[in-house]
Enzyme design. Structure first.
Site, PDB file in Angstrom:
ATOM      1  N   ASP A   1      11.952  -3.878 -10.821  1.00 21.11           N
ATOM      2  CA  ASP A   1      11.142  -3.355  -9.710  1.00 21.11           C
ATOM      3  C   ASP A   1      10.009  -4.315  -9.349  1.00 21.11           C
ATOM      4  O   ASP A   1       9.503  -5.044 -10.199  1.00 21.11           O
ATOM      5  CB  ASP A   1      10.571  -1.984 -10.115  1.00 21.11           C
ATOM      6  CG  ASP A   1      10.072  -1.197  -8.911  1.00 21.11           C
ATOM      7  OD1 ASP A   1      10.443  -1.537  -7.758  1.00 21.11           O
ATOM      8  OD2 ASP A   1       9.300  -0.235  -9.124  1.00 21.11           O
ATOM      9  N   GLY A   2       9.623  -4.299  -8.068  1.00 23.22           N
ATOM     10  CA  GLY A   2       8.445  -5.049  -7.638  1.00 23.22           C
ATOM     11  C   GLY A   2       8.736  -6.306  -6.827  1.00 23.22           C
ATOM     12  O   GLY A   2       7.817  -7.096  -6.578  1.00 23.22           O
TER      13      GLY A   2
ATOM     14  N   ARG B   1       6.566  -6.174  -3.516  1.00 21.25           N
ATOM     15  CA  ARG B   1       5.130  -6.391  -3.737  1.00 21.25           C
ATOM     16  C   ARG B   1       4.854  -7.822  -4.172  1.00 21.25           C
ATOM     17  O   ARG B   1       3.859  -8.422  -3.796  1.00 21.25           O
ATOM     18  CB  ARG B   1       4.588  -5.394  -4.770  1.00 21.25           C
ATOM     19  CG  ARG B   1       4.306  -4.017  -4.172  1.00 21.25           C
ATOM     20  CD  ARG B   1       4.121  -2.982  -5.250  1.00 21.25           C
ATOM     21  NE  ARG B   1       5.393  -2.619  -5.854  1.00 21.25           N
ATOM     22  CZ  ARG B   1       5.517  -1.901  -6.957  1.00 21.25           C
ATOM     23  NH1 ARG B   1       4.445  -1.486  -7.590  1.00 21.25           N
ATOM     24  NH2 ARG B   1       6.703  -1.595  -7.418  1.00 21.25           N
TER      25      ARG B   1
ATOM     26  N   ARG C   1       9.983  -9.281   2.300  1.00 20.63           N
ATOM     27  CA  ARG C   1      10.577  -8.607   1.144  1.00 20.63           C
ATOM     28  C   ARG C   1      11.876  -9.269   0.670  1.00 20.63           C
ATOM     29  O   ARG C   1      12.139  -9.351  -0.521  1.00 20.63           O
ATOM     30  CB  ARG C   1      10.835  -7.131   1.472  1.00 20.63           C
ATOM     31  CG  ARG C   1       9.546  -6.340   1.748  1.00 20.63           C
ATOM     32  CD  ARG C   1       9.859  -4.875   2.038  1.00 20.63           C
ATOM     33  NE  ARG C   1      10.579  -4.279   0.932  1.00 20.63           N
ATOM     34  CZ  ARG C   1       9.990  -3.751  -0.158  1.00 20.63           C
ATOM     35  NH1 ARG C   1       8.673  -3.729  -0.253  1.00 20.63           N
ATOM     36  NH2 ARG C   1      10.716  -3.221  -1.119  1.00 20.63           N
TER      37      ARG C   1
ATOM     38  N   ASN D   1      17.934   3.942  -2.167  1.00 19.50           N
ATOM     39  CA  ASN D   1      17.556   2.703  -1.468  1.00 19.50           C
ATOM     40  C   ASN D   1      18.220   2.552  -0.089  1.00 19.50           C
ATOM     41  O   ASN D   1      17.768   1.756   0.736  1.00 19.50           O
ATOM     42  CB  ASN D   1      17.870   1.460  -2.327  1.00 19.50           C
ATOM     43  CG  ASN D   1      16.950   1.301  -3.530  1.00 19.50           C
ATOM     44  OD1 ASN D   1      17.366   0.792  -4.572  1.00 19.50           O
ATOM     45  ND2 ASN D   1      15.689   1.713  -3.417  1.00 19.50           N
TER      46      ASN D   1
ATOM     47  N   ARG E   1      15.940   2.686   3.036  1.00 21.04           N
ATOM     48  CA  ARG E   1      15.011   1.603   3.407  1.00 21.04           C
ATOM     49  C   ARG E   1      15.373   1.070   4.798  1.00 21.04           C
ATOM     50  O   ARG E   1      16.460   1.353   5.305  1.00 21.04           O
ATOM     51  CB  ARG E   1      15.119   0.480   2.375  1.00 21.04           C
ATOM     52  CG  ARG E   1      14.555   0.898   1.039  1.00 21.04           C
ATOM     53  CD  ARG E   1      14.413  -0.274   0.114  1.00 21.04           C
ATOM     54  NE  ARG E   1      13.811   0.179  -1.130  1.00 21.04           N
ATOM     55  CZ  ARG E   1      13.352  -0.613  -2.077  1.00 21.04           C
ATOM     56  NH1 ARG E   1      13.417  -1.925  -1.909  1.00 21.04           N
ATOM     57  NH2 ARG E   1      12.809  -0.125  -3.157  1.00 21.04           N
TER      58      ARG E   1
HETATM   59  C1  IPE Z   1      14.268   1.650  -8.540  1.00 22.23           C
HETATM   60  O1  IPE Z   1      13.309   1.016  -7.794  1.00 22.23           O
HETATM   61  C2  IPE Z   1      15.637   1.215  -8.087  1.00 22.23           C
HETATM   62  C3  IPE Z   1      15.962  -0.184  -8.370  1.00 22.23           C
HETATM   63  C4  IPE Z   1      15.269  -1.012  -9.098  1.00 22.23           C
HETATM   64  C5  IPE Z   1      17.203  -0.635  -7.789  1.00 22.23           C
HETATM   65  P1  IPE Z   1      12.636   1.727  -6.509  1.00 22.23           P
HETATM   66  O2  IPE Z   1      11.613   0.789  -6.005  1.00 22.23           O
HETATM   67  O3  IPE Z   1      13.700   2.122  -5.559  1.00 22.23           O
HETATM   68  O4  IPE Z   1      12.013   3.025  -7.165  1.00 22.23           O
HETATM   69  P2  IPE Z   1      10.827   3.973  -6.659  1.00 22.23           P
HETATM   70  O5  IPE Z   1      11.141   4.314  -5.263  1.00 22.23           O
HETATM   71  O6  IPE Z   1       9.561   3.184  -6.766  1.00 22.23           O
HETATM   72  O7  IPE Z   1      10.838   5.123  -7.601  1.00 22.23           O
HETATM   73  C1  IPE Z   2      13.181  -3.778  -6.660  1.00 20.20           C
HETATM   74  O1  IPE Z   2      12.080  -4.204  -5.930  1.00 20.20           O
HETATM   75  C2  IPE Z   2      14.498  -4.092  -6.008  1.00 20.20           C
HETATM   76  C3  IPE Z   2      15.177  -2.954  -5.384  1.00 20.20           C
HETATM   77  C4  IPE Z   2      14.829  -1.713  -5.455  1.00 20.20           C
HETATM   78  C5  IPE Z   2      16.371  -3.251  -4.628  1.00 20.20           C
HETATM   79  P1  IPE Z   2      11.506  -3.348  -4.728  1.00 20.20           P
HETATM   80  O2  IPE Z   2      12.233  -3.747  -3.489  1.00 20.20           O
HETATM   81  O3  IPE Z   2      11.532  -1.912  -5.041  1.00 20.20           O
HETATM   82  O4  IPE Z   2      10.017  -3.879  -4.646  1.00 20.20           O
HETATM   83  P2  IPE Z   2       8.708  -2.987  -4.496  1.00 20.20           P
HETATM   84  O5  IPE Z   2       8.767  -1.958  -5.579  1.00 20.20           O
HETATM   85  O6  IPE Z   2       8.748  -2.386  -3.130  1.00 20.20           O
HETATM   86  O7  IPE Z   2       7.590  -3.947  -4.683  1.00 20.20           O
HETATM   87 MG    MG Z   3      10.275  -0.634  -5.943  1.00 19.91          MG
END
Ligand code: IPE
Ligand code: IPE
Ligand code: MG
Length: 248
Positions: A21-22, A25, A34, A69, A72
């Protein structure tokens, strides 16, 4: 405490699961969009997979795309699907060189056709590798998986294939998309969020959790060593008392 010398190579978890995750950000901190974050996330996957394989971890499960997801923005979803196809093509030789067997869990038939095609090709072309199994969770959600399991078991009961008494935790595990994969001993989540986000709810009943503030593109060898070191210094009691564990 992050170098290899501190890790007990005889007590490496067999299965590590990661909520990567992240990416978004992290990209923001770089003034980038992104998708740039997601593509840098692939570099972190490569390094993590190599480190895990070198440590003789047998299964590495990565949460790459959740059922949620899909909600999004369209460009991001499309970008992620294209990144999957591109990465599978780019990494295939290296997966084979490193003895990586690829598998996927989740609602795979709900993925776009081009993703399903490159995924099934990569799975086929790596199926005899034996060093490590990389499990990609794609269009995955634990509640979806549990729903499928309940439907399948109730239909088997209805048609007289099994009786109700046969339903136990083993049978349930064998009806999940993780069938045949041992439950993870360690679950890592990056980005500072302390939640599970619909990932492996059944399978993590006794898993150790390791959360870190760093964003996924920053994760690598040193961080995996740290997570394993931390895991190795915990006492997994499985409901017993400490003295019982020590006398084993
Ligand atoms: C969890 O991350 C799913 C993956 C890493 C693929 P998200 O970014 O989707 O989770 P939430 O929305 O913060 O709970
Ligand atoms: C994790 O990073 C990857 C996926 C969920 C596909 P994010 O895309 O959730 O990144 P943040 O959490 O918005 O920073
Ligand atoms: Mg995330």
């Amino acid at each position: 405490m992050s170098d290899l010398n501190h890790i007990d190579l005889k007590a490496i978890p067999e299965h590590i699961a990661i909520i990567m995750d992240g990416n978004g950000r992290w990209a923001k901190t770089q003034g980038e969009d992104r998708l740039y974050g997601h593509s840098k996330g692939v570099d972190a996957v490569r390094e993590t997979l190599k480190t895990a394989a070198d440590l003789k971890v047998k299964y590495l499960t990565l949460y790459a795309f959740s059922t949620e997801n899909w909600n999004r923005p369209k460009e991001e979803v499309e970008g992620l699907m294209n990144l999957l196809v591109m990465s599978l093509a780019n990494e295939l030789d290296e997966l084979n060189e490193n003895g990586v067997r690829l598998q996927a869990i989740g609602n795979i038939i709900g993925l776009p056709e081009h993703c399903q095609k490159s995924l099934s090709e990569a799975i086929e072309q790596t199926k005899t590798n034996t060093s490590i199994t990389l499990v990609l969770a794609l269009n995955y959600s634990s509640k979806w998986e549990i729903e499928q399991m309940v439907k399948s078991i109730s239909s088997q009961v209805k048609h007289g294939i099994i009786t109700e008494e046969k339903i136990d935790h083993e049978l349930i595990s064998n009806e999940l998309t993780t069938k045949g994969i041992p439950d993870p001993e360690l679950l890592i989540r990056t980005s500072g969020e302390h939640r599970v986000s619909n990932f492996l709810l059944w399978q993590i009943a006794y898993t150790e959790f390791y959360f870190l503030d760093m964003f996924w593109p920053e994760f690598g060898k040193k961080e995996l060593y740290e997570a394993i070191y931390d895991y190795q210094n915990r006492e997994r009691r499985f409901g017993l008392v400490s003295e019982q564990i020590k006398s084993e």
